[in-house]
Design a protein around this motif. Structure first.
Motif, PDB file in Angstrom:
ATOM      1  N   ARG A  29     -13.141  -4.389  -1.559  1.00  0.00           N
ATOM      2  CA  ARG A  29     -14.192  -3.741  -2.476  1.00  0.00           C
ATOM      3  C   ARG A  29     -15.465  -4.499  -2.994  1.00  0.00           C
ATOM      4  N   ARG A  31      -3.359   5.438   5.530  1.00  0.00           N
ATOM      5  CA  ARG A  31      -3.555   4.107   5.479  1.00  0.00           C
ATOM      6  C   ARG A  31      -2.368   3.799   4.252  1.00  0.00           C
ATOM      7  N   ILE A  67     -19.005   5.757   3.466  1.00  0.00           N
ATOM      8  CA  ILE A  67     -17.873   6.918   3.660  1.00  0.00           C
ATOM      9  C   ILE A  67     -17.034   6.653   4.536  1.00  0.00           C
ATOM     10  N   TRP A 126     -13.515   3.832   9.124  1.00  0.00           N
ATOM     11  CA  TRP A 126     -12.195   4.233   8.802  1.00  0.00           C
ATOM     12  C   TRP A 126     -11.900   3.542   7.236  1.00  0.00           C
ATOM     13  N   PRO A 127     -11.019   4.454   6.972  1.00  0.00           N
ATOM     14  CA  PRO A 127     -10.447   4.154   5.411  1.00  0.00           C
ATOM     15  C   PRO A 127      -9.679   2.632   5.473  1.00  0.00           C
ATOM     16  N   PHE A 128     -10.079   1.999   4.362  1.00  0.00           N
ATOM     17  CA  PHE A 128      -9.137   0.874   3.970  1.00  0.00           C
ATOM     18  C   PHE A 128      -9.344  -0.273   5.080  1.00  0.00           C
ATOM     19  N   TYR A 129     -10.879  -0.276   5.432  1.00  0.00           N
ATOM     20  CA  TYR A 129     -11.303  -1.302   6.466  1.00  0.00           C
ATOM     21  C   TYR A 129     -12.124  -2.432   5.834  1.00  0.00           C
ATOM     22  N   THR A 147     -21.770  14.593   4.425  1.00  0.00           N
ATOM     23  CA  THR A 147     -21.399  13.043   4.042  1.00  0.00           C
ATOM     24  C   THR A 147     -20.383  13.249   2.592  1.00  0.00           C
ATOM     25  N   LYS A 173       0.750  -1.238   0.112  1.00  0.00           N
ATOM     26  CA  LYS A 173      -0.121  -0.059   0.111  1.00  0.00           C
ATOM     27  C   LYS A 173       0.848   1.113  -0.027  1.00  0.00           C
ATOM     28  N   GLY A 230      -7.378  10.789   4.337  1.00  0.00           N
ATOM     29  CA  GLY A 230      -7.813   9.629   5.016  1.00  0.00           C
ATOM     30  C   GLY A 230      -6.854   8.649   4.300  1.00  0.00           C
ATOM     31  N   ALA A 231      -6.726   8.707   2.978  1.00  0.00           N
ATOM     32  CA  ALA A 231      -5.748   7.774   2.393  1.00  0.00           C
ATOM     33  C   ALA A 231      -4.249   7.820   3.195  1.00  0.00           C
ATOM     34  N   ASP A 248     -24.507   4.097   1.408  1.00  0.00           N
ATOM     35  CA  ASP A 248     -23.410   5.246   1.406  1.00  0.00           C
ATOM     36  C   ASP A 248     -22.343   4.978   2.290  1.00  0.00           C
ATOM     37  N   VAL A 289     -17.428  13.865   0.184  1.00  0.00           N
ATOM     38  CA  VAL A 289     -16.125  13.663   0.308  1.00  0.00           C
ATOM     39  C   VAL A 289     -15.206  14.583  -0.529  1.00  0.00           C
ATOM     40  N   TYR A 324      -8.696  -9.178   3.631  1.00  0.00           N
ATOM     41  CA  TYR A 324      -8.335  -7.753   3.335  1.00  0.00           C
ATOM     42  C   TYR A 324      -7.496  -6.971   4.348  1.00  0.00           C
TER      43      TYR A 324
END
Lengths: 286, 303, 383
Positions: free
Chosen positions: C65, B234, C82, C59-62, B220, B45, B230-231, C80, B222, C321
């Protein structure tokens, strides 16, 4: 030119209205918060706690001074880099003018965050730049570039450079080159011509640029977060933390108002010293 | 003249330009790094060390739907807020510079203070107000916020241009019978143009970049910076580098196009055979280049 | 002269009056009254019909896909999803004005870490769950997560994934790291990072000092912070980070970091030398939890989603994942057949022995919270 009585208000109305409703009113809310005391668990109550202001400044004086130091140095660096660049674009670039302007502003389109993270990659301990500095002895063998005062100042300088360049450019660009030529004829050297004619005429741009740079730099926190360590934390970081992490809203609000006050005082002193009334609008062109 | 002093002379003549080019290079270094790493092929990543060349991320540039959506949204937001902020800010600047009126100090204060306010407080207080009023957070609250913080910057940039403005042209137009509106439209605005462009660019960039205030007031929705932040916690996907580079390249092409247009305009337009005259659009805007059929605006020239 | 000063005085007076009026108005409307919401905690009742829209803050990337689209198809719900939770405190600050008003800012599920879930619950920002509606969850939740200290009856939380806080180590540059106190080892000076979250870093230092977080006094916390402060001022500790310690580790700027088990696995893909080390002095065990905020729309869809991800077949792809501890029973068996190596991973399917010495307490004692927080603020901002 006659000044009609209502024209200024009509011109300024929409803009002022916007600022009034979406800035002044929320700030009034914040002013109330600054005078409250309590905690998120027990609740906040308005006790006219003026001590919040003095207490918060006392607790975080180190960070205030640090922010001061970083933003002043960064602003000066910006000025030193931006002026020649703006001058070059305005007078020497010819057909490359637009391209150079673009090059100046384009980094902005890649988001603050990505740019600053790119600097992390560039200045990493394992990278070529760090190695180079070690070789020529500027940093010690186990020294580093990131998480230092210098990296944060460099980051601030880099990110606010366009703020300095654009106003100076706008100001220089409208100078008639014949003034400069005439000055060169009058004075013995081009240096004199520059100091006596060009520089003073571009003063409004310089004032605008330094203020546009210093003011946001003082409250900045992004560069300190990504390029610095705890010893580089600025007052912006403290406010950020107090608001988000500790949920100590009164302190955060009080600190914010102190920051705003400090900046305003500095702006006023600067204007007096610089002898230019351009920013505070005393200078007019009616 | 000795060769050494000739070299010295060459350096002095080109010193300013040299510094300018160095400065530009400095500004572009991170962009270069971003672009280079858009071709990286990390196994995991994290996109920090070079692991191999690949075009796959370029082929798949729009493959992360949330990222593309966020970018498009941010561009729309920036365009909208730039237009409004530039308009409002320019009007404000004109009012401030050209008129005497009561409450000038207060107006100045109101304009300067937002720049001095820490973003977290700006964002949070605005959010509190929106909630108090009962407004739903989303695209509309975003552009309201963006316009709010951009206005001050526009005012400062445009004002510095207005102060050095040569009023004699406007006076000349008046004398010839033009109404204030016509004068504004045909004389003032074009001459202000470089300042407006500079201010608009600043506003656009500020909007595109904004994280903190947007975070609080986005509901809501983005935006691009929100996605990136956010990216970044991680591991930023390589597609982000690709899109950033793409954005840069597209803007470069647009710029290059205008330069090319300028060249063609120069060739086609009738110009006086005068070496000192800068024949670009920029020169026209600043009143240095004579237009065929109109009085020569350069001071000291015979009309 | 008199007229001019009179006008000036009039101006000041007007300005002051206006300011006073504004402040009075603001005081009436100031919503930072704070404190817990009054009234009873409501339960998000299920009505039985699943459909409509579902907004999740995560949280991101939790998540992989495919899970969300597959859920949408199966349940007939439009999701949705987010990924705006980057930090517990940030999402708290962002949603608080709504939650204070009893509204959920459109969200039906939010995912926050244990201590933030408890904090929000105590402030009255969350609803109790309708236990009858989450049968799959009740059946499949692993034993070790059934009764955490923050929510002994699992009244308002459903674990999303669980994880360990320990050390993420570059085993090539820092071999033989076994204890939390190795971060103070001078040979790693300037190459160590710790987490900015008080509740992640200090309990580990306490364990390093032989003190269990459950038994720690306020003074213990303050002493631990002093110890860290010394390390910060001397340059031993390079930086305090959020999730982004992974960046420093990936670049090689840090060789030891206080970090999380799942991240180490992801870092290994780019650099196999990076490993998660569970310190011999102890570790922290936490969960990120799905919670339902007050005023949340469509609890039925929320429950449907919770049940969906607690079906072992669906959980498998999520677990694969993100390499954190999966809270769902039966997933390990599926892995044994499909990916035997992962099935034995202590990081995804830890044995009780492995997590036995991990603490789940991470709050300072209630009477010392303010002092500890203030001291911590000084540390993280170099004061």
């Amino acid at each position: 030119m006659k000044s009609r009585r209502f024209t200024p208000y009509a011109l300024m109305g929409p803009g002022l209205f916007w600022l009034l409703v979406f800035f002044a009113v929320p700030m009034a809310f914040m002013a109330i918060v600054a005078l409250e005391e309590g905690s998120i668990d027990t609740g906040f109550s308005l006790t006219w706690q003026w001590a919040n202001f003095s207490d918060s400044v006392g607790s975080f004086d180190t960070q205030f001074l640090r922010s001061f130091r970083f933003s002043i140095i960064a602003t000066l660096l910006c000025l030193l880099i931006a002026y020649p660049l703006a001058y070059a674009i305005a007078f020497k670039a010819g057909r490359w003018k637009n391209l150079m302007l673009f090059a100046v502003v384009a980094p902005f389109f890649t988001t603050y965050l990505i740019r600053t993270l790119a600097w992390q990659t560039i200045l990493t301990d394992q990278g070529q730049i760090a190695d180079f500095f070690r070789t020529i002895g500027i940093i010690s063998e186990d020294g580093r570039l990131l998480e230092t005062d210098s990296s944060v100042i460099m980051g601030i300088t880099y990110n606010f450079l366009p703020f300095m360049i654009l106003p100076i450019y706008a100001s220089l660009e409208q100078l008639d080159e014949r003034f400069i030529e005439a000055a060169k004829d009058l004075y013995s050297s081009s240096r004199q011509a520059f100091l006596r004619v060009t520089l003073p005429l571009s003063a409004p741009g310089i004032v605008a640029g330094t203020l546009l740079t210093f003011i946001p730099a003082f409250g900045d926190y992004v560069n300190a977060t990504f390029l610095g360590g705890p010893n580089q934390a600025m007052i912006g970081n403290v406010i950020q933390d107090q608001y988000l992490r500790t949920q100590n809203y009164p302190t955060a609000a009080a600190l914010s108002f102190v920051v705003m006050a400090v900046i305003l005082v500095m702006v006023l002193i600067y204007i007096r010293f610089a002898g230019s009334e351009s920013l505070m609008g005393e200078e007019t062109n009616p | 003249m000795s060769p050494l002093s000739r070299v010295w002379r060459w350096i002095r003549e080109h010193a300013v330009m040299g510094v300018g080019i160095l400065a530009v290079a400095y500004m572009l270094i991170p962009i270069l790094v971003i672009a280079v790493f858009s071709f990286n092929d990390p196994k995991g990543k994290f996109n920090f060390t070079w692991e191999g060349f690949t075009l796959s991320h370029w082929e798949n540039a729009f493959g992360i739907p949330e990222l593309t959506e966020a970018l498009v949204l941010s561009l729309q937001l920036a365009a909208l807020s730039t237009v409004v902020a530039t308009a409002l800010g320019t009007l404000l600047a004109m009012g401030l510079v050209r008129y005497q009126f009561a409450g000038r100090r207060l107006a100045n204060l109101l304009i300067v203070i937002p720049m001095a306010t820490p973003e977290v407080v700006l964002g949070a207080s605005l959010l509190s107000m929106f909630v108090f009023i009962g407004v739903d957070r989303g695209f509309s609250t975003l552009w309201i916020a963006h316009i709010m913080f951009s206005i001050s910057f526009v005012v400062v940039v445009v004002r510095s241009r207005l102060i050095g403005f040569d009023r004699s042209l406007e006076e000349a137009a008046r004398d010839l019978g033009a109404t204030p509106l016509t004068t504004f439209r045909t004389i003032t605005l074009p001459l202000l143009a470089p300042g407006l462009v500079a201010a608009a660019l600043l506003a656009f960039a500020l909007s595109l970049d904004d994280f903190v205030i947007s975070n609080f007031n986005s509901g809501t929705t983005v935006t691009f910076p929100l996605f990136i932040f956010g990216a970044s916690q991680r591991g930023i996907p390589v597609e982000v580098n690709v899109l950033a580079t793409l954005l840069f390249v597209l803007t470069a092409i647009a710029m290059g196009f205008t330069v090319w247009q300028q060249h063609r305009a120069e060739k086609l337009a009738a110009i006086r055979p005068d070496d000192d005259v800068d024949t670009g659009l920029a020169a026209l805007a600043s009143g240095q280049r004579p237009v065929a059929g109109e009085p020569d605006p350069r001071p000291g020239a015979a009309s | 002269m008199t007229r001019r000063s009179g006008t000036r005085r009039a101006k000041w007076l007007t300005a002051l009056l206006a300011l006073g009026a504004a402040m009075a108005l603001a005081a009436c409307g100031s919503d930072l009254g704070g404190g817990a919401n009054e009234g009873e905690v409501t339960t998000a009742e299920a009505t039985g019909t699943v459909g409509g829209e579902l907004v999740i803050s995560q949280w991101p990337f939790y998540i992989d896909r495919k899970t969300v689209p597959e859920f949408e198809d199966e349940a007939g719900v439009k999701v949705d999803y987010i990924e705006d939770v980057n930090d517990n405190n940030e999402i708290f600050a962002k949603l608080r004005p709504d939650l204070q008003n009893g509204e959920s800012a459109d969200r039906s599920i939010i995912v926050v870490t244990d201590w933030m879930a408890k904090k929000m619950y105590d402030l009255g920002y969350l609803q109790d769950l309708d236990k009858d509606a989450i049968g799959e969850v009740n059946d499949n939740l692993i034993e070790s997560l059934k009764s955490p200290s923050i929510d002994p009856d699992r009244a308002y939380t459903v674990p999303w994934q669980s994880g360990l806080t320990g050390l993420v180590v570059n085993t090539k540059e820092a071999p033989d790291v076994t204890s939390i106190n190795d971060i103070f080892d001078p040979q790693y000076k300037g190459k160590v990072t710790v987490l900015t979250e008080l509740r992640d870093t200090v309990p580990m230092i306490l364990q390093g000092n032989g003190i269990e977080p459950e038994d720690a006094t306020t003074q213990d916390w303050l002493d631990a912070i002093d110890q860290l402060d010394e390390a910060v001022k001397s340059g031993q500790i390079r930086k305090l980070t959020g999730n982004d310690y992974t960046d420093d580790m990936a670049r090689g700027d840090a060789v030891i970091a206080i970090g999380w088990s799942g991240d180490a696995v992801q870092l290994q893909a780019d650099n196999p030398d990076l490993e998660f080390v569970k310190p011999e002095d102890g570790c922290l065990l936490w969960s990120d939890n799905m919670v339902i905020p007050v005023g949340a729309p469509n609890p039925d869809a929320a429950y449907a989603f919770m049940n969906y991800v607690y079906d072992p077949a669906n959980q498998t792809q999520i677990a694969a994942y993100n390499s954190y501890i999966t809270p769902v029973k039966g997933v390990q068996e599926i892995f044994k057949q499909e990916d035997p190596e992962l099935a034995t991973s202590q990081l995804i399917f830890p044995t009780d022995e492995y997590t036995g010495d991990c603490s789940t307490i991470d709050n300072p004692p209630a009477d010392g919270v303010t002092e500890v927080e203030e001291r911590w603020q000084q540390l993280i901002s170099g004061g």
